[in-house]
Design a protein around this motif. Structure first.
Motif, PDB file in Angstrom:
ATOM      1  N   SER B  61       0.849  -1.222   0.000  1.00  0.00           N
ATOM      2  CA  SER B  61       0.000   0.000   0.000  1.00  0.00           C
ATOM      3  C   SER B  61       0.876   1.261   0.000  1.00  0.00           C
ATOM      4  CB  SER B  61      -0.900   0.009   1.229  1.00  0.00           C
ATOM      5  OG  SER B  61      -0.135   0.189   2.392  1.00  0.00           O
ATOM      6  N   ARG B  62       0.321   2.287  -0.468  1.00  0.00           N
ATOM      7  CA  ARG B  62       0.971   3.609  -0.418  1.00  0.00           C
ATOM      8  C   ARG B  62      -0.127   4.677  -0.249  1.00  0.00           C
ATOM      9  NH1 ARG B  62       0.369   5.309  -5.797  1.00  0.00           N
ATOM     10  NH2 ARG B  62       0.007   3.579  -7.238  1.00  0.00           N
ATOM     11  N   THR B  63       0.325   5.876  -0.005  1.00  0.00           N
ATOM     12  CA  THR B  63      -0.651   6.949   0.279  1.00  0.00           C
ATOM     13  C   THR B  63      -1.543   7.163  -0.919  1.00  0.00           C
ATOM     14  OG1 THR B  63       0.953   8.030   1.690  1.00  0.00           O
ATOM     15  CG2 THR B  63      -0.920   9.361   0.953  1.00  0.00           C
ATOM     16  N   HIS B  64      -2.793   7.293  -0.598  1.00  0.00           N
ATOM     17  CA  HIS B  64      -3.775   7.450  -1.666  1.00  0.00           C
ATOM     18  C   HIS B  64      -3.610   8.818  -2.316  1.00  0.00           C
ATOM     19  CE1 HIS B  64      -7.620   7.542  -3.767  1.00  0.00           C
ATOM     20  NE2 HIS B  64      -7.738   6.202  -3.501  1.00  0.00           N
ATOM     21  N   LEU B  65      -3.836   8.858  -3.573  1.00  0.00           N
ATOM     22  CA  LEU B  65      -3.708  10.127  -4.297  1.00  0.00           C
ATOM     23  C   LEU B  65      -4.663  11.184  -3.753  1.00  0.00           C
ATOM     24  CD1 LEU B  65      -2.191  11.411  -6.775  1.00  0.00           C
ATOM     25  CD2 LEU B  65      -4.327  11.050  -7.994  1.00  0.00           C
ATOM     26  N   HIS B  66      -5.793  10.682  -3.226  1.00  0.00           N
ATOM     27  CA  HIS B  66      -6.748  11.648  -2.675  1.00  0.00           C
ATOM     28  C   HIS B  66      -6.151  12.427  -1.502  1.00  0.00           C
ATOM     29  CE1 HIS B  66     -10.701   9.828  -4.440  1.00  0.00           C
ATOM     30  NE2 HIS B  66      -9.864  10.304  -5.366  1.00  0.00           N
ATOM     31  N   VAL B  67      -5.354  11.759  -0.737  1.00  0.00           N
ATOM     32  CA  VAL B  67      -4.700  12.446   0.377  1.00  0.00           C
ATOM     33  C   VAL B  67      -3.756  13.520  -0.167  1.00  0.00           C
ATOM     34  CG1 VAL B  67      -3.162  12.204   2.355  1.00  0.00           C
ATOM     35  CG2 VAL B  67      -4.912  10.456   1.885  1.00  0.00           C
ATOM     36  N   LEU B  68      -2.981  13.091  -1.163  1.00  0.00           N
ATOM     37  CA  LEU B  68      -2.048  14.037  -1.766  1.00  0.00           C
ATOM     38  C   LEU B  68      -2.793  15.183  -2.435  1.00  0.00           C
ATOM     39  CD1 LEU B  68       0.479  11.496  -3.347  1.00  0.00           C
ATOM     40  CD2 LEU B  68       0.721  12.789  -1.223  1.00  0.00           C
ATOM     41  N   ALA B  69      -3.908  14.789  -3.088  1.00  0.00           N
ATOM     42  CA  ALA B  69      -4.705  15.824  -3.760  1.00  0.00           C
ATOM     43  C   ALA B  69      -5.287  16.797  -2.740  1.00  0.00           C
ATOM     44  CB  ALA B  69      -5.823  15.175  -4.567  1.00  0.00           C
ATOM     45  N   ALA B  70      -5.736  16.211  -1.610  1.00  0.00           N
ATOM     46  CA  ALA B  70      -6.309  17.089  -0.559  1.00  0.00           C
ATOM     47  C   ALA B  70      -5.263  18.056  -0.046  1.00  0.00           C
ATOM     48  CB  ALA B  70      -6.865  16.242   0.580  1.00  0.00           C
ATOM     49  N   VAL B  71      -4.065  17.482   0.147  1.00  0.00           N
ATOM     50  CA  VAL B  71      -3.000  18.339   0.664  1.00  0.00           C
ATOM     51  C   VAL B  71      -2.600  19.370  -0.394  1.00  0.00           C
ATOM     52  CG1 VAL B  71      -0.605  18.423   1.450  1.00  0.00           C
ATOM     53  CG2 VAL B  71      -2.165  16.628   2.266  1.00  0.00           C
ATOM     54  N   TYR B  72      -2.379  18.889  -1.593  1.00  0.00           N
ATOM     55  CA  TYR B  72      -1.856  19.780  -2.625  1.00  0.00           C
ATOM     56  C   TYR B  72      -2.923  20.756  -3.140  1.00  0.00           C
ATOM     57  CZ  TYR B  72      -0.184  21.419  -7.121  1.00  0.00           C
ATOM     58  OH  TYR B  72       0.152  22.229  -8.185  1.00  0.00           O
ATOM     59  N   LEU B  73      -4.003  20.140  -3.643  1.00  0.00           N
ATOM     60  CA  LEU B  73      -5.002  21.003  -4.244  1.00  0.00           C
ATOM     61  C   LEU B  73      -5.658  21.938  -3.203  1.00  0.00           C
ATOM     62  CD1 LEU B  73      -7.010  19.022  -6.945  1.00  0.00           C
ATOM     63  CD2 LEU B  73      -5.852  21.189  -7.189  1.00  0.00           C
ATOM     64  N   GLY B  74      -5.990  21.274  -2.051  1.00  0.00           N
ATOM     65  CA  GLY B  74      -6.570  22.098  -0.973  1.00  0.00           C
ATOM     66  C   GLY B  74      -5.604  23.192  -0.557  1.00  0.00           C
ATOM     67  N   GLY B  75      -4.327  22.792  -0.512  1.00  0.00           N
ATOM     68  CA  GLY B  75      -3.314  23.770  -0.126  1.00  0.00           C
ATOM     69  C   GLY B  75      -3.217  24.899  -1.126  1.00  0.00           C
ATOM     70  N   VAL B  76      -3.180  24.524  -2.411  1.00  0.00           N
ATOM     71  CA  VAL B  76      -3.096  25.575  -3.431  1.00  0.00           C
ATOM     72  C   VAL B  76      -4.324  26.472  -3.361  1.00  0.00           C
ATOM     73  CG1 VAL B  76      -3.111  25.996  -5.910  1.00  0.00           C
ATOM     74  CG2 VAL B  76      -1.598  24.263  -4.964  1.00  0.00           C
ATOM     75  N   LEU B  77      -5.479  25.834  -3.240  1.00  0.00           N
ATOM     76  CA  LEU B  77      -6.714  26.625  -3.185  1.00  0.00           C
ATOM     77  C   LEU B  77      -6.720  27.577  -1.978  1.00  0.00           C
ATOM     78  CD1 LEU B  77      -9.396  23.971  -4.175  1.00  0.00           C
ATOM     79  CD2 LEU B  77      -8.890  26.080  -5.396  1.00  0.00           C
ATOM     80  N   ALA B  78      -6.246  27.051  -0.863  1.00  0.00           N
ATOM     81  CA  ALA B  78      -6.305  27.874   0.354  1.00  0.00           C
ATOM     82  C   ALA B  78      -5.149  28.866   0.441  1.00  0.00           C
ATOM     83  CB  ALA B  78      -6.309  26.971   1.591  1.00  0.00           C
ATOM     84  N   LEU B  79      -3.954  28.424   0.091  1.00  0.00           N
ATOM     85  CA  LEU B  79      -2.783  29.259   0.331  1.00  0.00           C
ATOM     86  C   LEU B  79      -2.725  30.478  -0.595  1.00  0.00           C
ATOM     87  CD1 LEU B  79      -0.069  26.579   1.082  1.00  0.00           C
ATOM     88  CD2 LEU B  79      -1.174  28.145   2.673  1.00  0.00           C
ATOM     89  N   GLY B  80      -3.210  30.279  -1.824  1.00  0.00           N
ATOM     90  CA  GLY B  80      -3.226  31.442  -2.743  1.00  0.00           C
ATOM     91  C   GLY B  80      -3.991  32.611  -2.139  1.00  0.00           C
ATOM     92  N   PRO B  81      -5.224  32.406  -1.793  1.00  0.00           N
ATOM     93  CA  PRO B  81      -5.972  33.519  -1.160  1.00  0.00           C
ATOM     94  C   PRO B  81      -5.340  33.990   0.150  1.00  0.00           C
ATOM     95  CG  PRO B  81      -7.475  31.829  -1.886  1.00  0.00           C
ATOM     96  CD  PRO B  81      -6.098  31.272  -2.080  1.00  0.00           C
ATOM     97  N   LEU B  82      -4.804  33.009   0.914  1.00  0.00           N
ATOM     98  CA  LEU B  82      -4.211  33.429   2.191  1.00  0.00           C
ATOM     99  C   LEU B  82      -3.048  34.376   1.945  1.00  0.00           C
ATOM    100  CD1 LEU B  82      -4.219  30.160   4.329  1.00  0.00           C
ATOM    101  CD2 LEU B  82      -5.834  32.035   4.312  1.00  0.00           C
ATOM    102  N   LEU B  83      -2.270  34.043   0.910  1.00  0.00           N
ATOM    103  CA  LEU B  83      -1.144  34.908   0.576  1.00  0.00           C
ATOM    104  C   LEU B  83      -1.629  36.319   0.204  1.00  0.00           C
ATOM    105  CD1 LEU B  83       1.917  35.146   0.025  1.00  0.00           C
ATOM    106  CD2 LEU B  83       1.446  34.484  -2.338  1.00  0.00           C
TER     107      LEU B  83
END
Lengths: 223, 888
Positions: B61-83
């Motif tokens: 097993s390895r980390t599900h892409l959804h986790v990575l997507a949540a971290v990455y995409l959610g991060g991009v979505l959130a961090l851009g406005p935060l910046l």
């Protein structure tokens, strides 16, 4: 430092405006990239090149004589297979009695029997008209040459294969899919008396279970 | 204070406030989305980790892409406005990026839930949240993102957005419609909210403008107040007096530095009533009583007090308090000043001492004058009396001349003495005026009578008349008026050798209660130059130094006249040129009185229209007669010479309008009045004309001569108006007038009175033997039997043995003076009888008469005694007895 950055970005100068535009553009690109990756992950099917054309005679599963037999293989831990079960539940509503159904959970040789227990195992166990089975060591999986969790096989009573593939539109996604439509279509066609029929293949979206299955060549030695 | 709505400040401020409010909303909504986006990011990661933490490859097993997507995409979505929120909070780009990110989260959520319809509500919630920005454009951006997402995914990946393999376009349109519908309502709400915010901004701007104006005014008023306070503080500090303020209860709450210094108190000490402790013990009760009375009554007050300071210094303080009231009239306390008047008080005390000394000096001086007057008058009395008696005895011409010289010199000496006494009284401020009703015409005529002999002895015309319109009945001091007139006329006669002296009287001004009378004495004398005129009314000054020797006099007459005129609220002056005569004038103010009720016998109506001819070479006399005759309604003409008179009279006869009366002057050049009368008498045509002769020598005209010349009446100049009227009236109503005149003559004749009264028993109380003789001789000449007493004791003794009708009582006698004797007499009489007592005194100063009357005397004669004075006094007694005012 942060203050300098802030000042630089917020100054209404040309470089500042370009910097801000660049940041926004980068952000959009990053978003697009992420979306693209997600789409790719969901839409690229697993590898399931099963060449099976007839019911494997070595299988200990019973081929129904009066109706088609549906066999689907599950990886007990595959999160994407929840979508398959969800689609199967929809299938069972109209076709539960139209065919014999086996839900086979593949357990690797290294895994303890309890490894297969989980939400998927329990959910299948609760489904009517579905015979839940444990495939210790992936013997049955090997006989059916399974590659991906959620891979379904529909056989006519004569052992000919009618359908092979997944019943979800994408990895981990529920909803209408060509696989489920084709499955239901083949059953309806068989019951409508269409014999013989051509095998239909659809992509399967799920975790790979190939390496947990025992190849047919090694089956004798194992048995 | 009501600023107009379109005031530039209001408009500008409204926009600024609105923008400020919007930006505030932008920032707060930015922060809201910071939290919201972060939360969504975290929740996404948690969900991914929970639902699909791993993906499997067989047993691996390895980390599900959804986790990575949540971290990455959610991060991009959130961090851009935060910046951007960090870099550009509240800015347009920030909220639009936030809108995109929020919609991105929605799209991701829909995708991860396989296009679940429930998760589509995330879109609506997100739009509602974005509406917090109150910026419709943000909704547009978000909606565009949503529509693009739905359209693209609906077309190419329908499972991702709708959970179906293939979605019809209407589904996308349906979703778009719902989004647009929500946008519409949200935009309406946004517009309302913005309008409301704009109105609030407007009101705030309006309020700010008002506040600014109010603050400006407050600042201005504060500055003015500060300036006023500074000015007050400076004035208060620089004021040479102490200043204080008290509340309605009288407690002090403000005092300036001078006040504190005056009372030797610290600045905080005066609060309340502590200052009262400093009031001198002798005055404390009075001051506090007066002060409390003023405080309770809310009245102004002035207090003078002594205070004793801590240093034991006594000061005189003058405290003035003024009550102050609020606009509503409420008494709110006192403000006042205190003044250190110690120096002034010391001066006052010195002045009082000086005044007392001066008063004492004056008193001593007055006493001295009285004594001197008495001492001088006593021998003068003897001289005048004795020379008078001597002149009545048979003397040879030389003896008569000697005696006459002595008599005149004594009279002159007496006149000088009177002047000096008058001047002394005036200087001492002791001259008093007697106020009584009097007849101006009578006063003037009497004055002229007094001086007529003197004028006639110099062959001068002495004329006096009241101009028409001059009030006759007045209230004042006729004696003082007469004194001034006598002085001026006497001077005029003295300095005039030929010609006339004319007294004219007119009204200069006044009102219904008072009249200002102008008197003018014009002479044809030597005149006075300008330089001398300026000094003329000063004491001891005469018109000419050499004149003093030629004409005599003290030089006090005009000074006394000036003072008397000033005391009568008048002015005095002179118009004169050397060689052209002089006009002395003065004014005097008198109260007006109604004419006395008299039984007027003469009917002036009879005289109206009667034609009269006056014959006089003196124009002034002619004018005077014209005024008088015209005043009685008579028609008069004037002739300067006898010839003219005869011609005019004959012409009148020819015209049938004869002169019924002719008034002739005795002394005319060429043809005298007597000769003219004889000529008239000789002309038969002129027999209807009555004749009156005016003469200075009337007394010497033989009645027979008058009758032969046809002269009906003869009058002495100056002619008294009343006598002239009486005379004329008698001519035109002869019988009645003669009876009346006879009755009057009888009433006024002393001899007749004496005859009626019978022999009087008279007692003379006089200590001086010479004066005794004078009085006795006078009375003997009048036919009275008299007795003598040397002092009061003798008077009382005489009364024990006899009854006297009159006592001439000398006031100053040894043993018992006249006053004491009179009191005893009145006590003895006890009201049952009344002896007529006439005071004789050499004191002519003020108060003597009052003192005599107070002692019970009936009449008063000043020494030196003259026979005329005695006769007049006896006549007054007889008239009083006749009228029953005194008993026998």
């Amino acid at each position: 430092m942060a203050a300098l950055w802030k000042k630089w970005f917020t100054e209404k100068t040309l470089p500042g405006r370009f910097a801000l535009g660049g940041v926004v553009t980068l952000w959009l690109v990053a978003l697009a990239y992420g979306a693209y990756q997600l789409h790719e992950y969901a839409s690229i099917p697993g590898t399931s090149p099963s060449p099976l054309q007839q019911w494997p005679v070595e299988s200990r599963l019973q081929l129904a004589a009066d109706r088609p037999t549906l066999v689907f293989f599950m990886h007990p831990k595959c999160p994407c297979s929840r979508a398959t079960l969800a689609e199967l539940e929809r299938f069972l509503v109209g076709y539960g009695s139209a065919c014999q159904i086996y839900g086979v959970f593949v357990r690797g040789q290294r895994h303890a029997p309890s490894w297969i227990e989980g939400p998927l195992w329990e959910k299948v166990g609760l489904m009517e008209n579905v015979a839940r089975m444990e495939d210790a060591g992936g013997v049955e999986g090997g006989r059916f040459q399974v590659g991906v969790s959620g891979e379904c096989f529909l056989f006519a009573p004569d052992g000919s294969i009618l359908f092979h593939g997944g019943i979800t539109p994408a990895r981990g996604h529920i909803g209408d899919s060509r696989g489920l439509q084709a499955l239901m279509s083949r059953i309806k066609e068989w019951h409508a008396g269409a014999h013989p029929m051509e095998r239909v293949d659809t992509p399967v979206f799920g975790c790979s279970i190939r390496r947990m299955c025992t190849p047919p060549a090694a089956e004798g030695a194992k048995l | 204070m009501n600023a107009p709505d379109n005031h530039p400040f209001v408009q500008a401020r409204r926009a600024a406030l609105f923008q400020e409010e919007m930006e505030k909303g932008f920032r707060s909504t930015d922060r809201l989305f910071v939290a919201c986006l972060t939360l969504q990011w975290v929740v996404g990661i948690v969900c991914a980790l929970t639902i699909s933490p791993e993906t499997w490859d067989g047993a691996e097993s390895r980390t599900h892409l959804h986790v990575l997507a949540a971290v990455y995409l959610g991060g991009v979505l959130a961090l851009g406005p935060l910046l951007l929120v960090w870099l550009k909070p509240g800015k347009l780009i920030t909220r639009h990026v936030i809108a995109v990110a929020q919609m991105g989260f929605g799209g991701l959520l829909i995708h991860l839930t396989n296009g679940s319809i429930e998760t589509h509500f995330h879109i609506f919630v997100s739009l509602a949240l974005l509406a917090f920005y109150r910026d419709s454009k943000v909704l547009v951006t978000a909606s565009v993102v949503v529509l693009l997402d739905h359209t693209i995914r609906g077309l190419f990946w329908a499972e991702s957005i709708y959970g179906v393999v293939k979605a019809p376009i209407w589904r996308t349109l349906e979703h778009a419609l719902w989004v647009v519908l929500e946008d519409f309502f949200l935009m309406v709400a946004i517009q309302r909210s913005r309008r409301s915010a704009s109105e609030i901004a407007f009101k705030r701007a309006h309020l700010e403008l008002l506040n600014t104006e109010v603050e400006t005014r407050v600042i201005l008023r504060t500055k003015e107040l500060a300036a006023s306070e500074e000015r007050f503080r400076m004035l208060s500090a620089a004021a040479p007096v102490g200043i204080f303020q008290t509340d309605p209860s009288g407690n002090k709450f403000y005092t300036n530095r001078q006040w504190c210094e005056m009372f030797s108190m610290d600045e905080k000490e005066p609060v309340g009533r502590k200052w009262m402790e400093l009031i001198h013990s002798e005055e404390r009760e009075r001051v506090i009583r007066d002060w409390e009375s003023a405080i309770k009554g809310g009245r102004d007050y002035i207090l003078e007090m002594r205070i004793v300071t801590k240093e034991n210094v006594t000061r005189w303080i003058l405290m003035r308090g003024k009550a102050i009231f609020s606009k509503s009239g409420e008494f709110i306390g006192h403000v006042g000043t205190t003044e250190d008047v110690t120096f002034r008080k010391m001066h006052e005390q010195e002045l009082a001492q000086a005044r007392d000394s001066a008063l004492e000096s004056v008193r001593v001086k007055s006493e001295f004058l009285a004594n001197v007057s008495h001492e001088i008058r006593t021998p003068m009395n003897a001289i005048i009396g004795m020379t008078g008696l001597l002149l009545d005895t048979p003397l040879n011409p030389q003896q008569r001349k000697f005696a006459s010289t002595v008599h005149k010199s004594a009279e002159t000496l007496l006149s000088l003495l009177n002047d000096i006494l008058d001047f002394s009284k005036i200087e001492a401020g002791k001259l008093t005026f007697e106020i009584e009703d009097f007849d101006l015409q009578e006063t003037v005529e009497n004055t002229l009578d007094l001086l007529a002999d003197t004028a006639h002895s110099k062959n001068l015309e002495l004329i006096g008349f009241l101009k028409p319109g001059t009030p006759r009945y007045l209230r004042g001091d006729p004696g003082r008026l007469r004194q001034v007139l006598v002085n001026l006329i006497h001077n005029a006669i003295k300095f005039t050798d030929t010609g006339e002296v004319v007294l004219s009287i007119s009204q200069e001004g006044g009102d219904s209660l008072r009249s200002i009378i102008r008197f003018e004495v014009r002479d044809t004398g030597i005149g006075i130059d300008k330089e001398t005129q300026g000094k003329l009314f000063q004491a001891f000054t005469q018109a000419d130094g050499s004149g003093t020797r030629k004409y005599g006099g003290t030089g006090l007459g005009l000074a006394i006249s000036r003072r008397l005129v000033e005391l009568m609220n008048g002015r005095i002056g002179i118009i004169s040129s050397p060689g052209e005569g002089s006009t002395f004038w003065f004014t005097a103010c008198f109260e007006l009185t109604p004419p006395p009720n008299t039984d007027e016998v003469l009917d002036s109506e009879v005289l109206k229209g009667v034609r009269v001819l006056t014959v006089d070479d003196n124009a002034t006399n002619a004018i005077m007669l014209h005024h008088q005759l015209a005043n009685w309604g008579m028609r008069d003409d004037h002739a300067l010479h006898a010839n003219d008179a005869l011609r005019m009279m004959r012409e009148a006869v020819e015209q049938g309008d004869l002169y019924r009366l002719a008034i002739l002057d005795m002394q005319m050049p060429d043809v005298s009045g007597l000769m003219l009368a004889t000529q008239i008498q000789g002309d038969e045509r002129l027999q209807g004309t009555q004749l009156i002769m005016l003469t200075s020598l009337g007394a010497r005209l033989d009645p027979r001569t008058l009758r032969e010349a046809g002269i009906s009446e003869c009058l002495l100049k100056p002619v008294k108006q009343a006598k002239l009227l009486e005379c004329i009236a008698r001519l035109f109503n002869a019988k009645k007038s003669l009876e009346a005149a006879a009755a009057e003559q009888k009433a006024k004749d002393p001899a007749a009175l004496q005859k009626e009264a019978g022999n009087l028993n008279i007692l003379v109380a006089e200590d001086n033997p010479v004066n005794q003789k004078v009085v006795l001789f006078h009375l003997q000449k009048l036919g009275y039997v008299s007795h003598v007493a040397a002092n009061g004791m003798e008077v009382l003794a005489a009364l024990n043995h006899a009854r006297f009708d009159i006592i001439f009582m000398d006031c100053q006698m040894p043993e018992m003076d006249g006053y004491e004797a009179t009191r005893h007499i009145r006590k003895l009489e006890n009201g049952k009888r009344h002896t007529y007592i006439i005071a004789l005194t050499a004191n002519s100063l003020n108060g003597d008469r009052e003192r005599c009357m107070e002692a019970g005397m009936d009449d008063y004669i000043a020494k030196p005694l003259r026979q005329a004075d005695q006769v007049a006094a006896i006549n007054r007694y007889l008239e009083a007895r006749k009228s029953g005012k005194i008993g026998c």
